[in-house]
Structure formats: C-alpha cells, structure tokens
Design an enzyme around this catalytic site. Sequence first.
Site, PDB file in Angstrom:
ATOM      1  N   SER A   1       1.206 -42.904  34.829  1.00  0.00           N
ATOM      2  CA  SER A   1       0.604 -42.431  33.564  1.00  0.00           C
ATOM      3  C   SER A   1      -0.604 -43.271  33.167  1.00  0.00           C
ATOM      4  CB  SER A   1       1.650 -42.429  32.448  1.00  0.00           C
ATOM      5  OG  SER A   1       2.745 -41.610  32.784  1.00  0.00           O
TER       6      SER A   1
ATOM      7  N   SER B   1       4.042 -46.786  31.779  1.00  0.00           N
ATOM      8  CA  SER B   1       2.816 -47.501  31.428  1.00  0.00           C
ATOM      9  C   SER B   1       2.964 -48.234  30.102  1.00  0.00           C
ATOM     10  CB  SER B   1       1.643 -46.519  31.346  1.00  0.00           C
ATOM     11  OG  SER B   1       1.845 -45.582  30.304  1.00  0.00           O
ATOM     12  N   GLN B   2       4.007 -47.918  29.333  1.00  0.00           N
ATOM     13  CA  GLN B   2       4.214 -48.596  28.051  1.00  0.00           C
ATOM     14  C   GLN B   2       4.451 -50.096  28.230  1.00  0.00           C
ATOM     15  OE1 GLN B   2       7.302 -46.565  25.893  1.00  0.00           O
ATOM     16  NE2 GLN B   2       6.084 -44.722  25.591  1.00  0.00           N
TER      17      GLN B   2
ATOM     18  N   ARG C   1      17.555 -46.129  28.120  1.00  0.00           N
ATOM     19  CA  ARG C   1      16.234 -46.176  28.756  1.00  0.00           C
ATOM     20  C   ARG C   1      15.861 -47.613  29.112  1.00  0.00           C
ATOM     21  NH1 ARG C   1      12.080 -42.345  25.636  1.00  0.00           N
ATOM     22  NH2 ARG C   1      10.935 -42.742  27.566  1.00  0.00           N
TER      23      ARG C   1
ATOM     24  N   ASP D   1       4.232 -36.074  30.934  1.00  0.00           N
ATOM     25  CA  ASP D   1       4.853 -35.533  29.730  1.00  0.00           C
ATOM     26  C   ASP D   1       4.667 -34.028  29.613  1.00  0.00           C
ATOM     27  OD1 ASP D   1       6.038 -37.820  28.803  1.00  0.00           O
ATOM     28  OD2 ASP D   1       4.562 -38.241  27.242  1.00  0.00           O
TER      29      ASP D   1
ATOM     30  N   ARG E   1      10.934 -32.475  24.164  1.00  0.00           N
ATOM     31  CA  ARG E   1      10.014 -31.774  25.061  1.00  0.00           C
ATOM     32  C   ARG E   1      10.700 -30.624  25.806  1.00  0.00           C
ATOM     33  NH1 ARG E   1       5.508 -33.774  23.902  1.00  0.00           N
ATOM     34  NH2 ARG E   1       5.155 -36.013  23.635  1.00  0.00           N
TER      35      ARG E   1
ATOM     36  N   LYS F   1      13.015 -40.645  31.064  1.00  0.00           N
ATOM     37  CA  LYS F   1      12.505 -40.367  29.717  1.00  0.00           C
ATOM     38  C   LYS F   1      13.698 -40.204  28.768  1.00  0.00           C
ATOM     39  CE  LYS F   1       8.039 -40.126  30.786  1.00  0.00           C
ATOM     40  NZ  LYS F   1       6.966 -40.899  30.113  1.00  0.00           N
TER      41      LYS F   1
ATOM     42  N   ARG G   1       0.272 -46.925  18.770  1.00  0.00           N
ATOM     43  CA  ARG G   1      -0.646 -48.014  19.126  1.00  0.00           C
ATOM     44  C   ARG G   1      -1.422 -48.486  17.906  1.00  0.00           C
ATOM     45  NH1 ARG G   1       0.455 -45.175  23.450  1.00  0.00           N
ATOM     46  NH2 ARG G   1       0.189 -45.989  25.580  1.00  0.00           N
TER      47      ARG G   1
END
Length: 413
Positions: free
Chosen positions: A183, A157-158, A110, A297, A369, A324, A15
């Site tokens: 999120s 939410s991106q 994605r 996440d 992750r 994801k 960001r």
Amino acid sequence: MTVIDIPGSKSVTARALFLAAAADGTTTLLRPLRSDDTEGFAEGLKSLGYAVEQEADRWRVQGRPAGPAADDADVYCRDGATTARFLPTLVAAAASGTYRFDASAQMRRRPLAPLTRALTALGVDLRHGEAEGHHPLTVRAAGIEGGDLTLDAGESSQYLTALLMVGPLTAKGLRIEVTELVSAPYVGITLAMMRDFGVEVLREGNTFTVPPGGYRATAYAVEPDASTASYFFAAAALTGREVTVPGLGIGALQGDLRFVDVLRGMGAEVRVGPDATTVRSTGRLRGITVNMRDISDTMPTLAAIAPYADGPVIIEDVANTRVKECDRLEACAENLRAMGITVHTGPDRIEIHPGTPKPTEIATHGDHRIVMSFAVAGLRTPGLTYDDPGCVRKTFPRFHEVFADFAHGFEGR
C-alpha cells in the site's frame, strides 16, 4: 449525471489528528471525517490530555510538542487500526508517562508486531498485556533518541507511517530502511501531509530519513475519502450511469483513486479533472487481471462487481487483505459463492467468474468494506441483506441512507 458528496478521508483525518497533536500551536481540520474510527482517535487524544474541540465541519486541536498533558492514561482504541497503531507511537516520544492501550476484540486480533518490535528497538519500554504483537499494551515513555531502523512493512504501511510521523519528535531523527512495503500510496499521503505540517522527509528508494525538530500547526482541509468513492464509481460502471465526485482530482493525495483506472480497464469511461473525477458506463464490463497491492482497500469493491463482467476477474497480490478487519479475501469468496458464483482463491489472489448472482444474506464479519462493496452488487441483484449492516459506522455512518438516495436517483432516470 449524478454528483455525490463523499465524506472526508479516514486515512487523512487520522494522520491530521496525529500531526496536529504533535505540532506547535492550534491546528484546524476542515471537513474531517466523523465516524467511529475518527471519533475514537479524537477520544483517545482527549484521554491523553490533548485539547480537541469538535464542531460539525471543523475540529481544532491544541498541539503539545512535548507530549500528552496526562502522565498516566488508559486509551481504548475501539476498532480503529490507525488509532491502535498511531497513538502508542505518539506517546512513546513523550519525556515521561505511563500509557495503557486496549482495543475491541476485532482489533486485538490484528497484528502490531512489526511496529512494536521497531519501537522496542528504538529503546521504548513497551509491553504486551497478553499475546505478543497484539493489544493490549503498555508504553512507559521516556523519549526516543532516534537513529537507524530496519522495518518490514509488507503487512501494513501503517507501521511505516507511524514511525515516519514520530520521527520529528525524536532527539536525533530517524533513518528507516524498509525491506517490504505494501500500500505504498498511503506512505505518499503521509509524506505529503508531513510536508504540510513543516517537515520534509528525504526518500531514497525504500530508505526514509526524517529530521528532528517537530511540526508547526496549520489549517488543513481533509479531502473526500477515495476508498468510499470507489463504491459510487463502481455503481456507475455497473448500472449504465455516470457519477462525478467533487474534491478528488488530479492532485488528490489518496492512491485509492486509482481504482478508476481499474474501471477504465474494464471498459468504463473515466475523466480525472483538476477538482473532480467522473466515471461513465459504456454498457459493459470486461473481465480483467489486475494487481491491487497498492490499492487493496478497493479489492472488495471490484470483487463485488466482478460477476457482472463478461469474463473472469482475477485480483492478484492482495495477501495483506487477509489481516484487515477480517480476512477480506475469504469473506468476498464466501459471499460470492453464497450468491452462486464460481470463485477460486490462493494465498494472495482471487479469481471470480461471470454468473447470475442470486440474493442471499451477506456475511459481513463486522467489516464495513464488505457491506459497502456488496451494496453495489445489490443494485443488480435486489434482495441482498446483511447480518451486520450497522458496521458501516466505522467509516461512513450514513452510508445506507446516502446510498439508498443515490440508487433511487438512478432508478428515477
């Protein structure tokens, strides 16, 4: 007590790079995350003609409120979802230019559709090269007038973050009505950072009003990554130890710090102070049922330690984890079953029963992750290996080295 220094937040770094590129003046980012994702974002900005200087612990970005210096460019987004979603949105506000974006095979899978539909609704000439709603894509920029917009951000939410951040670069600003949102704390990060760069967004429920006018450059310190911290907090709770992460405290931007509340619910002692957070084991982990929609996440972190609890762990409302880097919900289930654990899944939930995990090779599906989460389980189940341990470069290139030192410190006590 072990004190662990966590690298900068990926979400905050991405960001900050967008806002710095859009701002009037030169922004200095302090302690940005250096990883494949953030390096890919910085490389993308350079491909577009933005001046980015990178030193070990600080990056400088010369902002261009009018848009990229290049009027024709090819940008490769690697595996980075923030890069792949934020940069096409940034360039769409430029007065003119043609920009082509592509990404890795993983990122091509994605989804982008809610964002690209929203940009098209705003008049942006955006065309997909192959599958609709996926990379590759081409943006032929001619500025964005702005106005009213309806957005479904129930998948990521991106999508909302990208549109919020481009709002001040439009002629009239944006008014975004969000029908679904996942999120949500990540949107809070976006709003707080926009404020730090000089833009105040009015939020009324799920309606966001973004004024036009642009951003001002600043010096911005990137806080440690709360998602990454979850592995070390979970390790403390699992192994009967205590760990403190400095730089993440009461005023932290990232909602994923709320993972420590999950650990508290499982029996760990948690102290969140002004400038640091500490987790201490009480010697047991209780089973728990928890909604992780807003901190999804960290779902794999909880899933990986769940077998060591004294009762079932049920994680709910995490459907978005299926889109994801991989289908994280099924990846966790697959690996836990390979470890001999009873697992049940549904469209948006996973139920994990206590057991005695056995060592196996973890199928990572190229997802950082999954590796880092099951590394925590490896503290109690020695012998776990990974089919792709190097995929941690996406967010924490030195993870294995740092985690090994951390684990050795525990063993030495």
